[in-house]
Scaffold this motif. Sequence first.
Motif, PDB file in Angstrom:
ATOM      1  N   ARG A  27     -10.061   5.864   8.535  1.00 24.84           N
ATOM      2  CA  ARG A  27      -8.626   6.000   8.281  1.00 24.84           C
ATOM      3  C   ARG A  27      -8.224   5.025   7.176  1.00 24.84           C
ATOM      4  O   ARG A  27      -8.541   3.836   7.235  1.00 24.84           O
ATOM      5  CB  ARG A  27      -7.809   5.725   9.544  1.00 24.84           C
ATOM      6  N   TYR A  28      -7.508   5.549   6.157  1.00 28.50           N
ATOM      7  CA  TYR A  28      -7.159   4.769   4.972  1.00 28.50           C
ATOM      8  C   TYR A  28      -5.655   4.499   4.910  1.00 28.50           C
ATOM      9  O   TYR A  28      -4.843   5.291   5.389  1.00 28.50           O
ATOM     10  CB  TYR A  28      -7.561   5.519   3.697  1.00 28.50           C
ATOM     11  N   GLU A  29      -5.319   3.367   4.300  1.00 26.87           N
ATOM     12  CA  GLU A  29      -3.942   3.039   3.937  1.00 26.87           C
ATOM     13  C   GLU A  29      -3.947   2.470   2.531  1.00 26.87           C
ATOM     14  O   GLU A  29      -4.935   1.865   2.097  1.00 26.87           O
ATOM     15  CB  GLU A  29      -3.323   2.023   4.905  1.00 26.87           C
ATOM     16  N   CYS A  30      -2.837   2.656   1.833  1.00 29.00           N
ATOM     17  CA  CYS A  30      -2.720   2.157   0.462  1.00 29.00           C
ATOM     18  C   CYS A  30      -2.078   0.772   0.438  1.00 29.00           C
ATOM     19  O   CYS A  30      -1.354   0.383   1.360  1.00 29.00           O
ATOM     20  CB  CYS A  30      -1.881   3.121  -0.382  1.00 29.00           C
ATOM     21  N   SER A  31      -2.348   0.056  -0.623  1.00 27.32           N
ATOM     22  CA  SER A  31      -1.731  -1.244  -0.820  1.00 27.32           C
ATOM     23  C   SER A  31      -0.232  -1.075  -1.054  1.00 27.32           C
ATOM     24  O   SER A  31       0.261   0.032  -1.288  1.00 27.32           O
ATOM     25  CB  SER A  31      -2.368  -1.955  -2.026  1.00 27.32           C
ATOM     26  N   SER A  32       0.483  -2.186  -1.004  1.00 27.93           N
ATOM     27  CA  SER A  32       1.916  -2.156  -1.256  1.00 27.93           C
ATOM     28  C   SER A  32       2.190  -1.609  -2.649  1.00 27.93           C
ATOM     29  O   SER A  32       1.435  -1.865  -3.594  1.00 27.93           O
ATOM     30  CB  SER A  32       2.490  -3.564  -1.120  1.00 27.93           C
ATOM     31  N   PHE A  33       3.271  -0.857  -2.779  1.00 23.75           N
ATOM     32  CA  PHE A  33       3.696  -0.223  -4.035  1.00 23.75           C
ATOM     33  C   PHE A  33       2.818   0.968  -4.416  1.00 23.75           C
ATOM     34  O   PHE A  33       2.884   1.445  -5.539  1.00 23.75           O
ATOM     35  CB  PHE A  33       3.742  -1.227  -5.192  1.00 23.75           C
ATOM     36  N   TYR A  34       1.978   1.426  -3.494  1.00 19.51           N
ATOM     37  CA  TYR A  34       1.208   2.652  -3.710  1.00 19.51           C
ATOM     38  C   TYR A  34       1.434   3.569  -2.510  1.00 19.51           C
ATOM     39  O   TYR A  34       1.735   3.119  -1.401  1.00 19.51           O
ATOM     40  CB  TYR A  34      -0.285   2.357  -3.868  1.00 19.51           C
ATOM     41  N   LYS A  35       1.273   4.867  -2.733  1.00 20.33           N
ATOM     42  CA  LYS A  35       1.514   5.854  -1.688  1.00 20.33           C
ATOM     43  C   LYS A  35       0.276   6.728  -1.520  1.00 20.33           C
ATOM     44  O   LYS A  35      -0.283   7.209  -2.500  1.00 20.33           O
ATOM     45  CB  LYS A  35       2.721   6.720  -2.046  1.00 20.33           C
ATOM     46  N   LEU A  36      -0.115   6.933  -0.265  1.00 19.97           N
ATOM     47  CA  LEU A  36      -1.296   7.734   0.029  1.00 19.97           C
ATOM     48  C   LEU A  36      -1.040   9.195  -0.325  1.00 19.97           C
ATOM     49  O   LEU A  36      -0.037   9.769   0.080  1.00 19.97           O
ATOM     50  CB  LEU A  36      -1.664   7.615   1.503  1.00 19.97           C
ATOM     51  N   ASP A  37      -1.956   9.770  -1.074  1.00 20.95           N
ATOM     52  CA  ASP A  37      -1.854  11.160  -1.483  1.00 20.95           C
ATOM     53  C   ASP A  37      -3.117  11.875  -1.024  1.00 20.95           C
ATOM     54  O   ASP A  37      -4.208  11.600  -1.515  1.00 20.95           O
ATOM     55  CB  ASP A  37      -1.710  11.265  -3.004  1.00 20.95           C
ATOM     56  N   GLY A  38      -2.987  12.761  -0.060  1.00 22.21           N
ATOM     57  CA  GLY A  38      -4.149  13.433   0.498  1.00 22.21           C
ATOM     58  C   GLY A  38      -4.308  13.095   1.966  1.00 22.21           C
ATOM     59  O   GLY A  38      -3.415  12.522   2.603  1.00 22.21           O
ATOM     60  N   PRO A  39      -5.460  13.433   2.530  1.00 27.90           N
ATOM     61  CA  PRO A  39      -5.660  13.202   3.976  1.00 27.90           C
ATOM     62  C   PRO A  39      -5.728  11.723   4.313  1.00 27.90           C
ATOM     63  O   PRO A  39      -6.312  10.930   3.571  1.00 27.90           O
ATOM     64  CB  PRO A  39      -6.999  13.888   4.247  1.00 27.90           C
ATOM     65  N   GLU A  40      -5.109  11.380   5.444  1.00 32.72           N
ATOM     66  CA  GLU A  40      -5.167   9.987   5.898  1.00 32.72           C
ATOM     67  C   GLU A  40      -6.549   9.638   6.439  1.00 32.72           C
ATOM     68  O   GLU A  40      -7.009   8.507   6.307  1.00 32.72           O
ATOM     69  CB  GLU A  40      -4.103   9.772   6.977  1.00 32.72           C
ATOM     70  N   LYS A  41      -7.201  10.643   7.034  1.00 36.62           N
ATOM     71  CA  LYS A  41      -8.519  10.431   7.622  1.00 36.62           C
ATOM     72  C   LYS A  41      -9.585  11.148   6.791  1.00 36.62           C
ATOM     73  O   LYS A  41      -9.375  12.273   6.347  1.00 36.62           O
ATOM     74  CB  LYS A  41      -8.557  10.932   9.065  1.00 36.62           C
ATOM     75  N   VAL A  42     -10.711  10.485   6.601  1.00 39.13           N
ATOM     76  CA  VAL A  42     -11.859  11.061   5.901  1.00 39.13           C
ATOM     77  C   VAL A  42     -12.974  11.245   6.926  1.00 39.13           C
ATOM     78  O   VAL A  42     -13.394  10.287   7.575  1.00 39.13           O
ATOM     79  CB  VAL A  42     -12.317  10.150   4.750  1.00 39.13           C
ATOM     80  N   VAL A  43     -13.444  12.487   7.063  1.00 37.65           N
ATOM     81  CA  VAL A  43     -14.399  12.829   8.110  1.00 37.65           C
ATOM     82  C   VAL A  43     -15.830  12.763   7.575  1.00 37.65           C
ATOM     83  O   VAL A  43     -16.105  13.153   6.433  1.00 37.65           O
ATOM     84  CB  VAL A  43     -14.109  14.245   8.652  1.00 37.65           C
TER      85      VAL A  43
END
Length: 391
Positions: free
Chosen positions: A292-308
């Motif tokens: 499960r991924y999260e982005c650093s501050s001032f960035y927004k996750l684009d795409g799936p939150e989880k990578v299988v």
Amino acid sequence: MCGRRYLGFVLLVWFQGVLHVQTSDQPCSAPKLNNGYLIPEELAYNHESKLTYSCDKGRKPAVEGWWATSTCHNGKWSPEPQCIDEKACLPPTIPNGIYTVNTNGWYEERDIIRITCDKGYKHKNRVATAECITGTWSSVPVCEKSIHACGEPPQVPHAVIIFQGFQDFFAPDTGLQYECEDGYTIEGADTKKTIYCLSGNWTQGPVCSRVTRPGPGPVGPALGGTGGGHPPSTGSATQPAGGGTDRGHGGSGGHATSAGSGTQPEWRVNICGNPPVVPNGDVVGYGQRYLRYECSSFYKLDGPEKVVCYSDGTWSNVPYCRVNFCSVDTDGHPHLKSAGVHYMKYGEEVRLPCVQDPSWWTDHYSLVKCIYGRTVVYDCCTRFALKSDCC
């Protein structure tokens, strides 16, 4: 002979340097002011010195107020001290409108000006002219937003607007072109689409869909037979950084255990090798089959939150961290106080302090907005000013 030429060249360069020094920071002689008086009254004034002036009865300064100031700058006064008829009018301030400016800087009594409203605005009550009467303007036109104009265009996920300049309102029939970000496309069309302002509303925007490659298929049963095919439980290079709370059956510290009850899948995320690298993002949690991924501050996750992690040792589609901020370098704006680079998230607006002018009676600030991923810096205003006065 060569020595004389060289000496002459040196003297010429020196003379030009002296001349440059002499022509800069020049003092000012006392300005000629008819029907008025100066304070202090001197024969000459140093560079950057200021004087105050007022006018005789029946006259007034060619600026706001009955007392005015002027500054000496390299031998010239700015603004030039001048006394005009008290029945004359100074240029009015028309928000969102323009008019022909008199070369004198002021208007005589009975002068009439016609105001043209900016695009997206119209004359309130159909009043478009103003007349100078006894030192004041009669029926000053007001430019108000047209009911057929549009506000800010809609934000479309994974798309940016292609246009120069920024504004709060857009005139009717204005067209704005959207373009999908890299890795996205508009279904049944190109990567670009134009929307239009019609009767106060924007037409429908595009839908940008991610361009995907065929995946390896759904996660299958456990690899190998019983007792075989288990990945090793050690090796820091194969474990995700950090722990997080979403750990599945992993133990403390973020390490997956090698023991299983036999009913659990017999592979772990480390069968797929090192976790995919997401620039400006981090692994914040994992289960036996996913990260499960999260982005650093001032960035927004684009795409799936989880990578299988698939059973064939490959990863599913990886997200990326999209820029979600604007920046303004205060050193690049002379009217702002120097404070380095300031960062703002999308849609955020801040007030940054301005370089204070000695004539200001209170602190001034500049409104800075982060719009469509671009930074908009407005003029300086007091904290008590109306929004329309500044932006």
